[in-house]
Motif scaffolding. Structure first.
Motif, PDB file in Angstrom:
ATOM      1  N   ASP A 129       0.888   4.483  -5.735  1.00 43.00           N
ATOM      2  CA  ASP A 129      -0.673   4.673  -5.753  1.00 43.00           C
ATOM      3  C   ASP A 129      -0.456   2.813  -5.038  1.00 43.00           C
ATOM      4  O   ASP A 129      -0.441   2.163  -6.040  1.00 43.00           O
ATOM      5  CB  ASP A 129      -1.635   4.952  -6.841  1.00 43.00           C
ATOM      6  CG  ASP A 129      -2.446   5.064  -6.275  1.00 43.00           C
ATOM      7  OD1 ASP A 129      -2.903   4.643  -4.947  1.00 43.00           O
ATOM      8  OD2 ASP A 129      -3.593   5.216  -6.682  1.00 43.00           O
ATOM      9  N   HIS A 130      -0.543   3.214  -3.494  1.00 42.42           N
ATOM     10  CA  HIS A 130      -0.866   1.510  -2.927  1.00 42.42           C
ATOM     11  C   HIS A 130      -0.497   0.683  -4.041  1.00 42.42           C
ATOM     12  O   HIS A 130      -0.318  -0.596  -4.536  1.00 42.42           O
ATOM     13  CB  HIS A 130      -2.240   0.902  -3.515  1.00 42.42           C
ATOM     14  CG  HIS A 130      -2.990   1.854  -2.209  1.00 42.42           C
ATOM     15  ND1 HIS A 130      -3.453   3.383  -1.866  1.00 42.42           N
ATOM     16  CD2 HIS A 130      -3.354   2.057  -1.090  1.00 42.42           C
ATOM     17  CE1 HIS A 130      -4.248   3.447  -1.636  1.00 42.42           C
ATOM     18  NE2 HIS A 130      -4.070   3.090  -0.429  1.00 42.42           N
ATOM     19  N   PHE A 131       1.275   0.883  -3.977  1.00 44.67           N
ATOM     20  CA  PHE A 131       2.086  -0.263  -4.392  1.00 44.67           C
ATOM     21  C   PHE A 131       2.503  -1.324  -3.192  1.00 44.67           C
ATOM     22  O   PHE A 131       2.865  -1.381  -2.561  1.00 44.67           O
ATOM     23  CB  PHE A 131       3.200   0.738  -4.603  1.00 44.67           C
ATOM     24  CG  PHE A 131       4.495   0.303  -5.232  1.00 44.67           C
ATOM     25  CD1 PHE A 131       4.410  -0.442  -6.522  1.00 44.67           C
ATOM     26  CD2 PHE A 131       5.703  -0.792  -4.634  1.00 44.67           C
ATOM     27  CE1 PHE A 131       6.069  -1.428  -7.266  1.00 44.67           C
ATOM     28  CE2 PHE A 131       6.603  -1.823  -5.204  1.00 44.67           C
ATOM     29  CZ  PHE A 131       6.941  -1.501  -6.546  1.00 44.67           C
ATOM     30  N   ASP A 132       1.975  -2.746  -3.850  1.00 45.69           N
ATOM     31  CA  ASP A 132       2.679  -3.524  -3.442  1.00 45.69           C
ATOM     32  C   ASP A 132       3.734  -4.152  -3.756  1.00 45.69           C
ATOM     33  O   ASP A 132       3.796  -4.904  -5.132  1.00 45.69           O
ATOM     34  CB  ASP A 132       1.720  -4.795  -3.103  1.00 45.69           C
ATOM     35  CG  ASP A 132       0.550  -3.875  -2.626  1.00 45.69           C
ATOM     36  OD1 ASP A 132       0.320  -2.994  -2.131  1.00 45.69           O
ATOM     37  OD2 ASP A 132      -0.384  -4.684  -3.019  1.00 45.69           O
ATOM     38  N   LEU A 133       4.459  -5.339  -3.049  1.00 48.66           N
ATOM     39  CA  LEU A 133       5.942  -5.735  -3.500  1.00 48.66           C
ATOM     40  C   LEU A 133       6.410  -6.426  -2.624  1.00 48.66           C
ATOM     41  O   LEU A 133       6.881  -6.467  -1.157  1.00 48.66           O
ATOM     42  CB  LEU A 133       7.303  -4.947  -4.316  1.00 48.66           C
ATOM     43  CG  LEU A 133       8.108  -5.254  -4.512  1.00 48.66           C
ATOM     44  CD1 LEU A 133       7.954  -6.886  -6.231  1.00 48.66           C
ATOM     45  CD2 LEU A 133       9.050  -4.701  -4.796  1.00 48.66           C
ATOM     46  N   GLN A 134       6.600  -7.823  -2.826  1.00 48.40           N
ATOM     47  CA  GLN A 134       7.429  -9.121  -2.237  1.00 48.40           C
ATOM     48  C   GLN A 134       8.026  -9.096  -2.727  1.00 48.40           C
ATOM     49  O   GLN A 134       8.340 -10.152  -3.950  1.00 48.40           O
ATOM     50  CB  GLN A 134       5.980 -10.192  -1.676  1.00 48.40           C
ATOM     51  CG  GLN A 134       5.548  -9.853  -0.599  1.00 48.40           C
ATOM     52  CD  GLN A 134       4.201  -9.128  -0.660  1.00 48.40           C
ATOM     53  OE1 GLN A 134       3.720  -9.303  -2.251  1.00 48.40           O
ATOM     54  NE2 GLN A 134       3.670  -8.009  -0.181  1.00 48.40           N
ATOM     55  N   GLY A 163       0.549   3.236   3.567  1.00 50.19           N
ATOM     56  CA  GLY A 163       1.653   2.281   3.364  1.00 50.19           C
ATOM     57  C   GLY A 163       2.221   1.777   4.295  1.00 50.19           C
ATOM     58  O   GLY A 163       2.969   2.916   5.428  1.00 50.19           O
ATOM     59  N   GLU A 164       2.622   0.279   4.688  1.00 52.89           N
ATOM     60  CA  GLU A 164       3.411   0.069   5.887  1.00 52.89           C
ATOM     61  C   GLU A 164       4.422  -0.849   4.371  1.00 52.89           C
ATOM     62  O   GLU A 164       4.218  -1.842   3.720  1.00 52.89           O
ATOM     63  CB  GLU A 164       2.634  -0.527   6.582  1.00 52.89           C
ATOM     64  CG  GLU A 164       2.278  -0.132   7.698  1.00 52.89           C
ATOM     65  CD  GLU A 164       2.117   1.298   8.110  1.00 52.89           C
ATOM     66  OE1 GLU A 164       3.300   0.941   8.360  1.00 52.89           O
ATOM     67  OE2 GLU A 164       1.708   1.820   8.243  1.00 52.89           O
ATOM     68  N   GLY A 206       0.925  -0.811   0.262  1.00 49.10           N
ATOM     69  CA  GLY A 206      -0.129  -0.557  -0.042  1.00 49.10           C
ATOM     70  C   GLY A 206       0.561   0.732  -0.224  1.00 49.10           C
ATOM     71  O   GLY A 206       0.548   2.640   0.181  1.00 49.10           O
ATOM     72  N   LEU A 207       2.341   1.010  -0.660  1.00 44.41           N
ATOM     73  CA  LEU A 207       2.806   2.103  -0.372  1.00 44.41           C
ATOM     74  C   LEU A 207       2.407   3.675  -1.169  1.00 44.41           C
ATOM     75  O   LEU A 207       2.034   3.083  -2.860  1.00 44.41           O
ATOM     76  CB  LEU A 207       4.440   1.897  -0.637  1.00 44.41           C
ATOM     77  CG  LEU A 207       5.289   0.989  -0.446  1.00 44.41           C
ATOM     78  CD1 LEU A 207       7.114   1.248  -0.524  1.00 44.41           C
ATOM     79  CD2 LEU A 207       5.057   1.679   1.568  1.00 44.41           C
ATOM     80  N   THR A 208       2.221   4.591  -0.595  1.00 45.62           N
ATOM     81  CA  THR A 208       1.256   5.520  -1.677  1.00 45.62           C
ATOM     82  C   THR A 208       2.725   6.937  -1.304  1.00 45.62           C
ATOM     83  O   THR A 208       2.517   7.315  -0.094  1.00 45.62           O
ATOM     84  CB  THR A 208       0.206   5.712  -0.970  1.00 45.62           C
ATOM     85  OG1 THR A 208       0.005   4.925  -1.366  1.00 45.62           O
ATOM     86  CG2 THR A 208      -0.594   6.786  -1.441  1.00 45.62           C
ATOM     87  N   LYS A 209       2.417   8.079  -2.528  1.00 48.55           N
ATOM     88  CA  LYS A 209       3.393   8.927  -2.373  1.00 48.55           C
ATOM     89  C   LYS A 209       2.683  10.252  -2.977  1.00 48.55           C
ATOM     90  O   LYS A 209       2.218   9.809  -4.100  1.00 48.55           O
ATOM     91  CB  LYS A 209       4.718   8.310  -2.098  1.00 48.55           C
ATOM     92  CG  LYS A 209       5.584  10.206  -2.090  1.00 48.55           C
ATOM     93  CD  LYS A 209       5.714   9.889  -0.779  1.00 48.55           C
ATOM     94  CE  LYS A 209       6.162  11.570  -0.486  1.00 48.55           C
ATOM     95  NZ  LYS A 209       6.729  11.914   0.968  1.00 48.55           N
TER      96      LYS A 209
END
Lengths: 372, 310
Positions: B23-28, B61-62, B11-14
């Motif tokens: 916008d709501h970036f997810d990455l594993q 986001g976390e 959920g990274l958002t800047k």
């Protein structure tokens, strides 16, 4: 050909328009210069602070008082009690003290040509030279209304009084004694502020700041690491100027060297903090340089470096008071020429300390360990 | 086979000045994986990398990087990852050795002389150690920058367009080095515009306008796009791009040399679309390429997204 030149001009104008700071500077600098040179600066200073010590009270001394107050040369700020004269001049609160001896009126009436003692702070010869003559003139004119009737012959046998002038601290009126300590303040302002402002901006401009920030460097570490080398450069400059002052210009060094070094350190710290603050605002080295220049201008003109501080209008003095160089210059001249000790230096040092605190806080707060 | 995750953000958002850049970036991302980070210019790649390495604080986001919290443990994250900036981030007016020495000292590394010496040897720059970094060519600068950000032996490497402006041979060597690093368990997240580089990654993530549009291995992304392609060869095939692209069912058409490469989601529609030129030009079905997918994604970013999780 015209077409190509026009193309270049259009491009240049467009780029200029995008640089807001530069536009601001372009319009601000002439206006500021006009204000400073047109209004603030006065090589024939007026309204210099003068205190009168009355040890005699009569119609005649009241006339002298009125004459001094009417003169545009002086601002008769306070009447000093006995013994306060030296202290006021030494601290720089007043430029002149006129001392009227206890038997002034009696001696004048008897035709003994009484002495009128004028003590002047001659550290700045430009501030004193004109004023010394003006005092004698003002006093004689003031008395001329009273020296009538039976006393008329006193006025005929002019001068009825003998104005004895004591030029303190720089009796020979050597300009360099005053300028050289001031120059240290100016040189340090110029190099310290500009060097730090540009050193930090350089990282941003060259793209190395992002890399620095990505490394485990804390803002305070970057700041101290950046500043200390320039601190050393500042010490070298100080040593050079003080050595030249002593060996070539023979500037008297009345006060303590340790105190001089101590106040210089405070001033350098203030200048570096200011430069660092500039660097957090400026985006390019050019902007940092312009900002530094904008700061240096009033430092030279309004600090009392070239022109007597007390001779400037009130608004210019008010601006001068918030310029660090003004206070440092007073300290240097005080310590070197008047032999100030810690107690006399303290008020000015306190002002610099407050400036350091404010600027340091601003610099640290504006500096970010993140980009953008 | 499950590998431990080294990058795990959600959920990274800047936003900058009200504009959402990421916008709501997810990455594993697991240990030893190389993930190619693709997307058009201004799509938020750099911003995302900066959030992961602690240079920017996300608005929302976390996440965890190497088990460290993205918000509260930024300082420690900076210490443990290597980040290579898009622009050469070292000092051009310092020598190669001085640059490496500075970096080593900032990270508080022990045996600084030895480490710097070893890095110089690995780089093959030992004989030029006292040359100013600014005098190096683009390829060498990039190798030096990589050496500098590997000096403290990070477990994660974030590379922001590391090979821009570097010649093919240097790029090839660079990628060999990246793979060698990955074999030692280092996680690499690398942004790039080059398709051949994307294909050298274990997996790719495609981002446009701050939104992740495709994710997975090259094959997965191509398959998930559902794109089919025809290649036309024959006289003047390469000049038909504009005409054919205007036909229904054709998403993209691009000339490659004398041939024309046509893409769409439905093969039958594609064949119909090219049928008017069927007599002069020979059309054969060819597999869609990663580039087809990305061009298509870029053009239809707002109405189309492909999600394929490995």
């Amino acid at each position: 050909m015209i077409e190509r030149i026009l193309a270049m001009m259009t491009k240049e104008l467009r780029q200029m328009r995008r640089d807001r700071l530069m536009i601001g500077m372009m319009f601000a600098i002439p206006i500021v210069q006009l204000m400073l040179f047109g209004f603030a600066i006065n090589s024939d200073p007026r309204h210099l602070p003068l205190a009168v010590e009355y040890n005699d009270h009569s119609q005649l001394t009241r006339s002298i008082d009125a004459a001094l107050r009417n003169s545009t040369f002086f601002e008769v700020t306070r009447i000093a009690g006995p013994g306060e004269a030296d202290r006021l001049v030494r601290r720089g609160d007043v430029q002149f003290v006129v001392t009227i001896a206890p038997d002034f009126t009696r001696d004048l009436v008897r035709g003994h040509r009484p002495q009128l003692l004028l003590t002047a702070d001659a550290t700045d010869p430009t501030a004193t030279s004109g004023a010394v003559n003006a005092i004698g003139l003002a006093v004689r004119q003031g008395l001329s209304h009273d020296l009538i009737g039976p006393l008329a012959d006193r006025a005929d046998r002019l001068p009825a009084i003998d104005v004895v002038t004591h030029l303190n601290y720089n009796p020979e009126g050597i300009t360099s004694h005053n300028i050289v300590p001031g120059l240290l303040a100016i040189v340090l302002s110029l190099t310290m502020v500009m060097m730090t402002a540009m050193a930090v901006t350089r990282e941003t401009e060259r793209g190395t700041m992002e890399n620095l920030l990505a490394m485990p460097l804390r803002p305070i570490e970057v700041m101290i690491g950046k500043i200390v080398p320039y601190l050393l450069a500042g010490f070298v400059q100080t040593a050079i100027i003080l050595l030249f002052a002593a060996l070539i210009f023979h500037v008297p060094f009345q006060g303590s060297v340790v105190l001089t070094v101590a106040v210089t350190m405070v001033f350098i710290a203030v200048s570096l903090a200011l430069g660092f603050t500039f660097s957090t605002i400026a985006e390019t080295q050019l902007q940092a340089m312009q900002m530094s220049f904008f700061y240096i201008l009033p430092s030279i003109l309004l600090s009392g470096f070239l022109f007597p501080f007390r001779g400037m209008p009130g608004w210019a003095q008010a601006i001068g008071e918030v310029i660090p160089a003004t206070h440092f210059m007073r300290l240097l001249r005080g310590i070197m020429l008047k032999g100030w000790g810690v107690a006399e230096a303290l008020p000015e040092v306190a002002v610099l300390a407050v400036m350091l605190l404010v600027l340091g806080t601003v610099a640290v707060m504006r500096y970010r360990d993140t980009v953008a | 086979m499950t590998v431990p995750l080294t990058i795990d953000v959600a959920g990274l958002t800047k936003r900058f000045a009200g504009r959402t850049v990421v916008d709501h970036f997810d990455l594993q991302l697991g240990e030893g994986r190389i993930c190619g980070f693709l997307g058009p210019n201004g799509s938020g790649k750099t911003t995302t990398l900066r959030m992961i390495c602690g240079l920017l604080i996300p608005d929302e986001g976390e996440g965890q990087v190497l088990g460290l919290d993205l918000r509260s443990e930024r300082a420690e994250i900076k210490r443990r990852i290597g980040y290579m900036t898009q622009r050469f981030g070292l000092f051009e007016d310092l020598t190669i050795r001085e640059n490496l020495d500075f970096v080593a000292q900032v990270y508080g590394l022990d045996h600084r002389r030895r480490r710097v010496g070893e890095a110089l040897d690995r780089l093959g720059l030992a004989t030029r150690a006292d040359q100013l970094a600014g005098k190096l060519s683009g390829g060498w600068k990039q190798r030096l920058a990589l050496a500098a950000c590997m000096l403290h032996e990070p477990r994660i490497l974030l590379l922001d367009e590391p090979t821009a402006g570097v010649d093919p041979q240097a790029r090839r060597e660079f990628w060999d080095q990246i793979h060698a690093l990955a074999r030692t368990g280092i996680t690499v997240l690398v942004s790039t515009h080059y398709m051949d580089e994307a294909e050298r990654c274990h997996e790719i993530a495609y981002i446009a306008y701050g939104v992740m549009l495709a994710r997975g291995t090259t094959e997965q992304v191509v398959v998930a796009s559902g794109l089919r392609a025809l290649t036309g060869e024959g006289p003047g095939a390469d000049r038909l791009a504009a005409d054919i692209e205007a036909r229904p069912g054709v998403r993209t058409a691009a000339a490659f040399g004398a041939a024309l490469h046509v893409c769409g989601t439905d093969l039958a529609e594609l064949r119909t679309a090219v049928s008017p030129w069927a007599d002069q030009i020979r059309w054969t079905e060819t597999p869609a390429t990663l580039e087809d997918v990305f061009i298509d994604l870029m053009r239809h970013a707002s109405d189309h997204s492909v999600q394929a999780r490995p």
